[in-house]
Design a protein around this motif. Structure first.
Motif: not given
Length: 637
Positions: A64-69, A92, A96-98, A121, A129
């Motif tokens: 997700g956003d938190f680990n650059r996918w 997180v 956050a998107r995942y 999203e 989300i």
């Protein structure tokens, strides 16, 4: 585990021993509380716990956003005991998107959406989300049960919110709908509003009849909190909220994720159980207790977290039978020689048992088109346990009759009368739904026989007959406008029709029918009892007249209904009635205010001691052309 994987900050498990056991047994009553993405604090650190059931995966990571996918960053721990995977990711937060990166047994890596995502999203990505669980939606004790009681009136307005009304070509969001749609439906006198599926679909198509996110309200109409506010506004206006719920078909292919976008293996292995040929869709594998748990939990989720009052369960027939849309060699019989899908049947019984225990007063309505017995019978008696079933036979026969030239109607009188032969075999909803105004079928108005004035007269008569007939009522949006065009899910209703007094008159008729239906117990209190209905004259096809009486409790609760299905008025028509005295004309579909020709009485008629049609008393009426009269005992208000 990959050497590049980041070890989670906290090794404290998110899934407890009880959760693991319940998930394995398919008995976790509220699985959404543990599976999915949940902001929490573990090991003294704030973050989000992620969990997903993927028993056939070799490895699962959350990206997700938190680990650059990056799938190497947060590899999930496999809880082999129940087939779930979990990981806690610190820091997180909500928003956050995942997604889940799933490595299949063949080594292939694919991105999958979270089937338990509470919010998604907008757009093609459909990432989940992170959000906190909605609070329990409290309702006053007994309010739902009273409104949904079997003896209570039920008039349902079915709506596709994206095409009800638009602003500058854009669909209204939930907050705007709470300000506009809710008061509109309440003013028309409906008791329930039924929303076509609001769970997140696989694409921005029209109907929402397939879903990749059963736990997430559609992002295109606003946030989950906004949907919750809409439901609250409906309750404040005295409306019950029914949700179209789609546990049967789901999309066979999503754009970036192989056969299905969900991280959970939901489809059946047997192709005869897995495929719905007509829809090019897959069917949930209800033989697996974990899949049944996913679906049953979802039903309770919408009731408890958003306060909906019932579910209209879509495509029940496709669940009851192994691929009913295929024929011949396209399906094979079950191992015991029958065609029924026993896993799905047990799921439906489990669903209705659970809602009855955990959410008393909540109702379920089956869209079921076969002759499967006991759809509304209790599971303990071998039934499926639904409260109501759509009466699609009545719909088909009635619309066929009203489409005919009156010259041909005498030979088809049974199109109107046949439904009373089986009216009490189930608890029915008389549905004139979206299914009848799409895919080239035209609008209800266009189905009616005749010139424009005759089409409107037929339509008004159809509505008055439906509201007087045993069974709950459902009208799809736009029907009240006598919409000329077929429903267009990419547009909005033709509101400009209300500038025409004839179309505004049909809307006024629907409003009055709703209020009369609710205020006269004879029209609803004994819907499920044969004693609540009696024919007065069912043997007058040559004149295209049929008449009946609806009974409530006591002589004061009666309604006499007489229908003239010819385009000419009938003078001096004698009709038997149940009692002597004054009878008030409470409904005349030919009234000028409804756009009719105004063939009407002076408001009341006095019965005579003249035996007729099996009754000791009778009245003499003028029957309006293509019209329906309702007569109630007494002098009226």
């Amino acid at each position: 585990m990959s050497q590049d994987a980041v070890i989670p900050f906290c090794n404290e498990p998110w899934l407890g021993e009880a959760d693991v056991w319940l998930l394995r047994e398919g008995r976790h009553l509220r699985p959404w509380e543990k599976l999915g993405a949940h902001p929490c604090t573990l090991g003294g650190r704030a973050g989000t716990a992620f969990a997903v059931w993927a028993p056939d995966a070799r490895q699962v990571s959350v990206v997700g956003d938190f680990n650059r996918w990056d799938a190497r960053q947060h590899v999930m721990q496999h809880r082999v005991e129940c087939g779930a995977w979990e990981v806690f990711v610190p820091d997180v937060r909500e928003g956050a998107r995942y997604k889940f990166s799933v490595q299949a047994l063949d080594g292939q890596h694919v991105l999958k959406t979270d089937p338990y995502a509470l919010h998604s999203e907008r757009g093609a990505g459909r990432a989940g989300i992170v959000m906190n669980l909605p609070e329990f939606a409290l309702r006053p004790t007994g309010q739902r049960a009273t409104a949904n009681a079997l003896t209570a009136p039920m008039a349902i307005y079915e709506v596709h919110v994206g095409s009800w009304r638009r602003a500058h070509g854009v669909s209204l969001d939930w907050d705007a709908l709470a300000r506009t749609l809710v008061p509109y439906v309440a003013a028309l006198g409906f008791t329930h509003i039924e929303l076509m599926p609001v769970s997140e679909p696989p694409c921005h198509g029209p109907w929402g009849c397939q879903s990749t996110g059963l736990y997430a309200p559609m992002a295109r109409y606003g946030t989950p909190d906004a949907f919750r506010r809409f439901v609250t506004a409906a309750h404040d206006a005295g409306l019950q909220v029914l949700l179209d719920w789609v546990p049967a078909p789901f999309p066979a292919r999503a754009q970036d994720s192989g056969p299905f976008e969900s991280a959970m293996p939901l489809e059946a292995l047997d192709p005869c159980d897995a495929c719905q040929c007509n829809w090019m869709a897959l069917i949930h594998n209800c033989k697996r207790v974990e899949v049944r748990n996913f679906l049953v939990g979802n039903a309770l989720f919408w009731v408890e977290c958003y306060g909906v009052d019932g579910l209209r369960v879509d495509a029940v027939t496709s669940m009851l039978y192994r691929d009913p849309s295929c024929s011949g060699s396209e399906w094979v019989s079950h191992y015991d020689g029958v065609r029924e899908n026993h896993g799905a049947i047990e799921f439906l019984r489990e669903l209705n048992r659970m809602l009855g225990q955990e959410a008393p007063g909540t109702i379920t309505v089956a869209e079921e088109s076969s002759a499967y017995p006991g759809v509304t019978a209790p599971p303990g008696a071998g039934g499926l346990g639904f409260h109501h079933k759509w009466n699609l036979g009545w719909m088909h026969d009635t619309l066929t009759y009203f489409s005919m030239d009156p010259v041909h109607r005498p030979q088809h009188h049974d199109r109107i009368t046949f439904a009373l032969i089986y009216a009490y075999s189930e608890r029915f909803v008389l549905a004139l739904s979206h299914d009848e105004v799409v895919q080239g079928k035209g609008s209800l108005y266009s189905k009616m026989w005749g010139a424009p004035w005759q089409k409107r007269a037929n339509l008004r008569a159809l509505y008055a007959l439906m509201y007087a007939h045993p069974g709950r009522k459902l009208l799809f949006m736009g029907s009240e406008l006598a919409q000329v065009r077929e429903w267009n899910h990419d547009g909005e209703l033709d509101w400009s029709l209300l500038d025409n007094p004839d179309h505004a008159g049909v809307q006024r008729l629907v409003r009055d029918l709703n209020h009369l239906y609710r205020s006269h117990a004879a029209l609803h209190a004994r819907d499920d009892e044969p004693e609540g209905f009696g024919w007065i004259d069912v043997q007058d096809p040559s004149r295209l007249v049929f008449s009946f009486v609806r009974h409530g409790f006591g002589t004061a609760q009666q309604m006499v209904v007489v229908c003239n299905m010819t385009p000419v008025a009938r003078q001096g028509y004698r009709l038997g009635v149940p009692q002597l005295g004054v009878w008030t004309e409470v409904m005349n579909t030919d009234a000028v205010g409804y756009g009719g020709s105004g063939v009407a009485h002076a408001g009341t008629v006095v019965s005579e001691r003249v035996s007729w049609q099996g009754y000791a008393a009778s009245v003499v009426l003028t029957l309006p052309p293509l019209g329906v009269l309702w007569l109630a005992p007494g002098a009226g208000p």
